[in-house]
Enzyme design. Structure first.
Site, PDB file in Angstrom:
ATOM      1  N   ASP A  94       0.828  -1.159   0.035  1.00 32.00           N
ATOM      2  CA  ASP A  94      -0.102   0.079   0.092  1.00 32.00           C
ATOM      3  C   ASP A  94       0.704   1.239   0.047  1.00 32.00           C
ATOM      4  OD1 ASP A  94      -2.099   1.842   0.217  1.00 32.00           O
ATOM      5  OD2 ASP A  94      -2.834   0.843   2.058  1.00 32.00           O
TER       6      ASP A  94
ATOM      7  N   ASP B 250      -2.933   2.636  -6.004  1.00 32.40           N
ATOM      8  CA  ASP B 250      -1.947   2.653  -5.139  1.00 32.40           C
ATOM      9  C   ASP B 250      -1.628   1.350  -4.173  1.00 32.40           C
ATOM     10  OD1 ASP B 250      -4.125   3.275  -3.778  1.00 32.40           O
ATOM     11  OD2 ASP B 250      -3.162   4.939  -2.521  1.00 32.40           O
ATOM     12  N   GLU B 251      -2.261   0.360  -4.645  1.00 30.04           N
ATOM     13  CA  GLU B 251      -2.129  -0.960  -3.935  1.00 30.04           C
ATOM     14  C   GLU B 251      -2.137  -2.106  -4.687  1.00 30.04           C
ATOM     15  OE1 GLU B 251      -5.185  -1.515  -0.365  1.00 30.04           O
ATOM     16  OE2 GLU B 251      -6.181   0.132  -1.621  1.00 30.04           O
TER      17      GLU B 251
END
Lengths: 369, 357
Positions: free
Chosen positions: B9, B104-105
């Protein structure tokens, strides 16, 4: 019931009312027009239970009475008749005999007593205005009404009658058209309501360039009484759309960075050409502004592209913004002015199309992902 | 084979990129989103801003009040997407199987590279790899990431949320039950607001409460019961989703007792809509068709659908259309045994008509 009437009068009366008859109605009598002959006129009424239209035409009545007849059939017959005058007689069993020169028709009707009652309208009038003015206001806004049946409150035209002003607003959640006119509205009759699309369409058909229109409204109905210069009347009564109209004022930008003057016709034609090269999945045109130039481009990966430059008076920095061309064209087509003003800020902020008059059109851009 | 899963993350992704690009923003409470004077919401907030209580999806005006010194920056989505691609490339180079979860993960499967004599020894092999990955992202992209390591997706995600920013947490198989015990039930995948309320109503507040619960959870949460119990014990066998083309997304719920209670049905639709919207977002898809499915006590099953002009991505729209379909067709004329909601006609929208309201 017995009367004689000019073909043109009868045809124009039937023409005014026949549109709202639905072809797939469950109640057979709703396919009929209610006729009432009395004095020197014939009243015609049609309803679909949501919208009712009534009008009167001149006739020579020798025996007053009422009947209902299938309106589409009747209109077809009257339109096709060869002679300018016709005679209508209805017997006790609601059978209508229609004579015109050498032609004879027998039409089976239904008794008037079975027709749904027409809403009574005791309300005071709220406002009166020239038909031409209301017609022009409808033309400038009604195109923006939502056709998305899942957004019920947007399936109509919003009327605000207050503060000495009549304001009309239409929106589909992506663009919004607004126009207003000064009007004499006394404090007690200030009202806001939503008129359903079907009624708006019919009202536009009924309005003429001459004569006055009076607006009355109750809690859940509105009536537009049209007074022709020849003394004839037509009335449209409609249920109102229930629900709360969105707060449209908050989506009207208070200011913008650029105000660009454009020749309406020029922009309209250029957009029409560019629109040809859009597709379902790429339904946008890009307006790119640079010094003294507007470049309009459309680009569909599978189809091809279109580009066109317009000379404009623009001194700001370079920027581009994309819109659904249909939304722009709808407004440009509804207007008659030579010049329009397009107020823009950036590629994500709403654009506002204005004219030299009480009209504005807010339109949200499309964004590239 | 022992499973070794990492959940990565990026820390305050948008805000960190803005701070990297503009040194003047470093150390300041950066709020990415609409300015507080305009209608709009916060997309992301730097850790400095989060200390003031600023959260993503909060109205910008509220954020402005909470954090008057906040520096508001308009989002630069193109830049973030480019950055995301760069990071995904680095992840792919590790040799792991990668499931991009969002911009974003990502979820990484290191099982084939990390096999030892037992499950926990295998997991420990991933620690230096994860540390190296963090270093590489810091060196090459000048951004920090937090990584969670565990034997499944559920735990890896919980581990990555455990210590942020710049964290690295391992949940071993031996410790997992104890690790989960104190955490609120909401932490578990699949527990939204509605399920949380139901569980709270039964005095089940922590995952430990769920672990100790002797009864059948189906009485509370229906068909989700057995899975919820597994999740509470840190067990999860969901495979990585590897971006095969998705034709439709749907969910359905069989009620414990047939019901026509509008509140129950609305809550159910709302939860399904939220799940669908999350999946649509994860795959960056828009839907042009929404359908509902109902099954009555006698197993008569009906479905109805509507196709719309602008692709739908938001839970509120999916929910609104679901309700509308049920209403239009008078589908809830008698109690329902099952209610389902789904979307189809999916494609990646290249263009999006922005809404006025």
């Amino acid at each position: 019931m017995k009367f004689s009437i000019a073909k043109d009068q009868f045809a124009s009366g039937l023409q005014s009312v026949q549109n709202i008859v639905s072809s797939r109605t469950t109640l057979p009598i709703l396919s009929n027009v209610l006729l009432r002959a009395e004095g020197d006129r014939l009243d015609l009424t049609v309803t679909d239970l949501d919208v009712t239209i009534q009008c009167d035409v001149s006739a020579t009545v020798s025996r007053p009475g009422t009947v209902t007849l299938p309106v589409k059939k009747l209109f077809s017959i009257v339109r096709e008749l060869g002679s300018p005058e016709l005679e209508v007689e209805v017997d006790d069993r609601s059978v209508c005999s229609l004579r015109a020169g050498p032609s004879f028709f027998k039409i089976n009707g239904l008794p008037a007593e079975e027709y749904p009652p027409v809403p009574e309208f005791e309300e005071q009038r709220i406002v009166a205005m020239p038909q031409e003015v209301l017609g022009s206001m409808l033309r400038k806004t009604s195109f923006a009404v939502s056709t998305d049946e899942t957004r019920y409150v947007l399936n109509g035209l919003f009327f605000s009658l207050k503060e000495h002003k009549i304001t009309l607003v239409a929106t589909d959640g992506r663009r919004l058209a607004l126009t207003d006119e000064e009007a004499e509205i006394d404090g007690e009759s200030q009202r806001e309501f939503i008129v359903p699309t079907k009624a708006v369409v019919e009202l536009q058909r009924l309005l003429h360039d001459k004569g006055q229109v009076e607006v009355r409204a109750t809690e859940n109905q509105v009536a537009f009484m049209l007074l022709g210069e020849d003394g004839h009347r037509a009335q449209l009564i409609s249920k109102l759309v229930e629900g709360t109209y969105p707060n449209y004022q908050q989506v009207i930008p208070k200011e913008s960075k650029e105000r660009i003057t454009l020749i309406r016709e020029e922009l309209l034609l250029a957009l029409r050409r560019a629109e040809i090269m859009t597709s379902d999945k790429a339904n946008s045109v890009k307006l790119s502004f640079s010094r003294n130039q507007l470049s309009i481009t459309a680009n569909s990966p599978d189809v091809g592209e279109a580009r066109e430059n317009l000379a404009v008076n623009y001194k700001g920095g370079d920027f581009g913004v994309a819109f659904n061309p249909t939304f722009l064209l709808d407004a440009l087509k509804a207007l008659a002015e030579e010049e329009v003003f397009f107020e823009l800020t950036d590629e994500l902020s709403p654009g506002v199309l204005k004219i030299n008059g009480p009209f504005l059109y807010v339109i949200m851009p499309m964004r590239m992902n | 084979m022992f499973r070794v899963i990492c959940h990565l993350d990026m820390d305050a992704f948008y805000a960190s990129i803005e701070q990297r690009e503009n040194p003047a923003l470093r150390g300041k409470p950066v709020i990415v989103g609409a300015p507080p004077t305009q209608r709009g919401v916060v997309c992301a907030a730097s850790y400095e801003a989060r200390t003031f209580g600023v959260r993503s999806a909060m109205p910008s005006a509220t954020a402005g009040r909470l954090c008057p010194k906040g520096v508001f920056v308009r989002p630069h989505m193109d830049r973030y997407k480019e950055e995301s691609r760069g990071i995904m490339r680095i992840l792919a180079e590790t040799g792991a199987v990668v499931e991009p979860v969002s911009i974003d993960e990502a979820c990484l499967d290191f099982s084939s590279a990390c096999q030892a004599t037992d499950a926990d020894a295998s997991l420990r092999l991933a620690v230096p790899i994860a540390r190296q990955l963090k270093h590489r992202i810091a060196d090459e992209r000048r951004l920090t990431a937090t990584i969670g390591i565990a034997a499944n997706k559920l735990l890896a995600k919980i581990a990555s949320d455990h210590q942020k920013p710049d964290g690295l947490t391992l949940i071993t198989e031996a410790e997992k039950v104890a690790f989960l015990r104190p955490l609120p039930v909401r932490t578990l995948y699949g527990v939204g607001k509605v399920t949380e309320q139901v569980l709270h109503g039964a005095e089940l507040r922590t995952i430990g409460d769920l672990q100790d619960h002797g009864g059948d959870l189906r009485a509370l949460v229906g068909s989700f019961g057995p899975r919820l119990k597994q999740f509470a014990l840190g067990e999860d066998d969901r495979p990585l989703e590897l971006g095969e083309e998705i034709k439709s997304i749907s969910g359905e719920e069989t009620f414990l007792q047939d019901t026509e209670d509008r509140r129950v049905l609305r809550a159910c639709l709302k939860e399904q809509a939220a799940d669908i919207a999350t999946k649509l977002k994860r795959h960056r898809l828009g839907a042009n068709t929404v359908q509902v499915k109902v099954r009555y006590g006698d197993f008569t099953t009906l479905s109805r659908q509507i196709t719309v002009e602008d692709p739908i991505t938001e839970a509120a729209d999916i929910y609104r259309l679901g309700c509308w379909l049920l209403g239009r067709e008078h589908l809830v004329s008698r109690p329902l045994r099952l209610l389902g909601l789904g979307v189809s006609n999916l494609y990646e929208p290249t263009l999006r008509q922005l809404p006025l309201f």
